[in-house]
Design a protein around this motif. Structure first.
Motif, PDB file in Angstrom:
ATOM      1  N   LYS A 147      15.548   8.198   0.485  1.00  0.00           N
ATOM      2  CA  LYS A 147      16.616   7.212   0.246  1.00  0.00           C
ATOM      3  C   LYS A 147      16.722   6.280   1.456  1.00  0.00           C
ATOM      4  CE  LYS A 147      17.670   9.353  -3.569  1.00  0.00           C
ATOM      5  NZ  LYS A 147      16.512   9.483  -4.371  1.00  0.00           N
ATOM      6  N   THR A 148      15.646   5.526   1.706  1.00  0.00           N
ATOM      7  CA  THR A 148      15.581   4.640   2.871  1.00  0.00           C
ATOM      8  C   THR A 148      15.085   3.259   2.427  1.00  0.00           C
ATOM      9  OG1 THR A 148      13.399   5.584   3.309  1.00  0.00           O
ATOM     10  CG2 THR A 148      15.233   6.439   4.611  1.00  0.00           C
ATOM     11  N   PRO A 149      15.976   2.419   1.868  1.00  0.00           N
ATOM     12  CA  PRO A 149      15.571   1.085   1.409  1.00  0.00           C
ATOM     13  C   PRO A 149      14.927   0.263   2.527  1.00  0.00           C
ATOM     14  CG  PRO A 149      17.824   1.579   0.734  1.00  0.00           C
ATOM     15  CD  PRO A 149      17.405   2.665   1.666  1.00  0.00           C
ATOM     16  N   GLY A 150      13.856  -0.473   2.163  1.00  0.00           N
ATOM     17  CA  GLY A 150      13.171  -1.335   3.110  1.00  0.00           C
ATOM     18  C   GLY A 150      12.124  -0.647   3.959  1.00  0.00           C
TER      19      GLY A 150
ATOM     20  N   SER B  62      -5.047   6.851  -1.563  1.00  0.00           N
ATOM     21  CA  SER B  62      -3.757   6.496  -0.972  1.00  0.00           C
ATOM     22  C   SER B  62      -3.146   5.293  -1.677  1.00  0.00           C
ATOM     23  CB  SER B  62      -3.919   6.146   0.512  1.00  0.00           C
ATOM     24  OG  SER B  62      -4.346   7.261   1.244  1.00  0.00           O
ATOM     25  N   ALA B  63      -1.821   5.235  -1.630  1.00  0.00           N
ATOM     26  CA  ALA B  63      -1.075   4.084  -2.151  1.00  0.00           C
ATOM     27  C   ALA B  63       0.056   3.804  -1.176  1.00  0.00           C
ATOM     28  CB  ALA B  63      -0.534   4.382  -3.543  1.00  0.00           C
ATOM     29  N   LEU B  64       0.372   2.507  -1.025  1.00  0.00           N
ATOM     30  CA  LEU B  64       1.449   2.082  -0.134  1.00  0.00           C
ATOM     31  C   LEU B  64       2.659   1.685  -0.953  1.00  0.00           C
ATOM     32  CD1 LEU B  64      -0.671  -0.094   2.299  1.00  0.00           C
ATOM     33  CD2 LEU B  64       0.258   2.174   2.742  1.00  0.00           C
ATOM     34  N   PHE B  65       3.861   2.033  -0.450  1.00  0.00           N
ATOM     35  CA  PHE B  65       5.101   1.764  -1.140  1.00  0.00           C
ATOM     36  C   PHE B  65       6.128   1.203  -0.168  1.00  0.00           C
ATOM     37  CE2 PHE B  65       3.048   5.181  -3.385  1.00  0.00           C
ATOM     38  CZ  PHE B  65       3.198   4.839  -4.714  1.00  0.00           C
ATOM     39  N   LYS B  66       6.889   0.208  -0.631  1.00  0.00           N
ATOM     40  CA  LYS B  66       8.056  -0.269   0.110  1.00  0.00           C
ATOM     41  C   LYS B  66       9.261   0.053  -0.756  1.00  0.00           C
ATOM     42  CE  LYS B  66      10.138  -4.161   2.491  1.00  0.00           C
ATOM     43  NZ  LYS B  66       9.968  -5.566   2.909  1.00  0.00           N
ATOM     44  N   LEU B  67      10.175   0.844  -0.218  1.00  0.00           N
ATOM     45  CA  LEU B  67      11.307   1.330  -1.007  1.00  0.00           C
ATOM     46  C   LEU B  67      12.405   0.284  -1.121  1.00  0.00           C
ATOM     47  CD1 LEU B  67      11.516   4.947   0.429  1.00  0.00           C
ATOM     48  CD2 LEU B  67      10.135   4.091  -1.466  1.00  0.00           C
ATOM     49  N   LYS B  68      13.045   0.287  -2.266  1.00  0.00           N
ATOM     50  CA  LYS B  68      14.175  -0.617  -2.516  1.00  0.00           C
ATOM     51  C   LYS B  68      15.473   0.106  -2.331  1.00  0.00           C
ATOM     52  CE  LYS B  68      12.283  -3.943  -5.691  1.00  0.00           C
ATOM     53  NZ  LYS B  68      12.502  -4.593  -6.946  1.00  0.00           N
TER      54      LYS B  68
END
Length: 91
Positions: A66-69, A85-91
């Motif tokens: 739970k860490t947006p950005g 691998s996959a990269l994600f940016k959390l909202k």
């Protein structure tokens, strides 16, 4: 977040969950130049690694922090040491 993938040994598609050794999530620095693809949120069932016969793919549900950005790299390693691998940016 449902992580979906296939695993092959040469031309043979593997369908047993024993082919997957591990999943690791690593916090990484976000790239300001990387393209962003919106990810469709779907309900995929259980939270354990499984092989979906209908879709012909493995599914691992990742409980995102739970860490947006914040950006993460999720890496799946197979028993033979291959990685995806996959990269994600959390909202």
């Amino acid at each position: 977040m449902p992580l979906k993938f296939e695993v092959f040994a040469g031309a043979t598609e593997l369908t047993s969950t024993s082919a997957v050794k591990s999943f690791v999530q690593t916090r990484v620095v976000c790239s300001s130049t990387a393209p962003i693809d919106e990810v469709e949120v779907t309900t995929t069932g259980g939270t354990t690694l499984r092989y979906d016969l209908t879709g012909g793919q493995f599914i691992q549900n990742w409980q995102t922090p739970k860490t947006p950005g914040v950006c993460y790299r999720v890496t799946m390693t197979t028993q033979d040491g291959s990685t995806l691998s996959a990269l994600f940016k959390l909202k």
